[in-house]
Design an enzyme around this catalytic site. Sequence first.
Site, mmCIF file in Angstrom:
data_model
loop_
_atom_site.group_PDB
_atom_site.id
_atom_site.type_symbol
_atom_site.label_atom_id
_atom_site.label_comp_id
_atom_site.label_asym_id
_atom_site.label_seq_id
_atom_site.Cartn_x
_atom_site.Cartn_y
_atom_site.Cartn_z
ATOM 1 C CG HIS A 123 -7.850 -7.624 10.458
ATOM 2 N ND1 HIS A 123 -6.966 -7.351 9.431
ATOM 3 C CD2 HIS A 123 -7.069 -7.856 11.548
ATOM 4 C CE1 HIS A 123 -5.732 -7.419 9.867
ATOM 5 N NE2 HIS A 123 -5.763 -7.719 11.163
ATOM 6 C CB ALA A 124 -12.592 -8.415 5.731
#
Length: 501
Positions: free
Chosen positions: A159-160
């Site tokens: 998700h980064a």
Amino acid sequence: MPAVVAPARRAGVRRDASSWGQGGVLRQLSALDAQFLSYESDINVANIGGLSIVDGQLSRGDFAELAEERCAVTPTLRQRLMTVPLGLDRPYWVEDEAVDLGYHVRELALPRPGNDHQLAEQVAWLHEQRLDRRYPLWEVYVISGLRGRRAAVYVKAHHATVDGVGGAVLLNAFMDREPSPKRQQPGPRAEPDRVPPRAEVLARSVAGIIAHPARLTRSVVETVPYLDEIPLVSQLPGAVPVSRAVRSVTRRLAGLEGVPELPSLAVPWTPFNGPISRHRRFAFADLSLDEVRSIKNAFGVTVNDVVVDLASTAVRRWLIGHDALPEEPLVACVPFALRKKGVEETGNRVTVMLTSLETQIADPRERLQAIHEAMQKIKDRFDLAPAQWLQGLCESVPAALTGLADRAFFGLLARGCPAVNLTVSNVTGPRIPLYVCGREVLAQYPVSLINDAGGGLNITAFSYNGELGMGIVVDRAMVPDVWHIADYLHDALEELKSLVG
């Protein structure tokens, strides 16, 4: 088939405010991007992904050849993390000198009979495994053995790297609009990105720490108008009136109109709230997008309203079946994209807002109308003043303390009062059929994340070629019968169709 592909370099790349160095770009993660790294643990894993079902057999060799081509033209696939010494600042993205496709592209086979439940069980296990941060943060699994001469492709990323919309873009990077497209050619080669010495990175980080008090003050000031939107904070004495007063004054001084006030939402307890485990379950369902749109038109609501209502009805039925339906409405976290149309942006460009799921209303017509009114209120507010509290909150914590602060905050939410009950999301995908390695993609399902802060249940919808693919991710112990929720989504759609006539 080569296992390693050297990335094509790009000429003329524009630098942004968080880049420095000569010979290329060095881009720092935003505070929000870095938060997905800092809170991650073996339990709170920050993977998002997508599952595609394709028509026909597919081998790892076929996909590896495709991945070699796409890595050369898709920068996100070539980026890996460069951490800052002592964790004094947020990491940077640098290009991997040679992407190891032997690591990134893998294959497995389902045992007979190769049904949907077996596929979902395998995807759940893959999804709960953390990505190795020494490599670009993505993996692909080619899954054979599905009955009906089909194959599956499961893509996961951190998700980064991407948000929900960006994840759809990343997934589609491996897909084409026609069965036999022209080979994509990389752009002209440029000088390799300069990775500065550790001493230079450290010096820049120290300078950032010195300047952080000013950034902290600015972030806090910018966050105050959104206190009534922040989970838990909005329930503190005085938070809502202070937020409303500051927002009213600042908007009046700026000559802007007022925004709708949000109701105070108390979060009830459910069986899927509390500390989650490290294990997941996954299920998926197909709904007709045309039927959803006909319901939307009949009731004068939006597609998003119908999606939220379907989730509300399904969860309501599951809670009734477990004798656990609260008298109060459930509270859902609903992500909103901040991406501008036509503008390519990397990382996370998203915020979240809270809405009532109206699960306490038994009548389906009344429940849909109540959800529409609740969603309309937050949409009206978002259109006038897009919520920035999430970015402000992330920016307000020094990078060196972010990991400790995030993990402590998540632990507090899990063991105390829940911030929300679950997450409901709706991502718009392609309206036309896509192909991977010449095989038609029959269906696409989102595979999202759960964590201690957001609850042990996530229902995400992804539209593709006239269908609405529903992906349900749950904590394995909290919701052992996840396929019941998938069935209830079908029942909920049939219930709304019966009201239309």
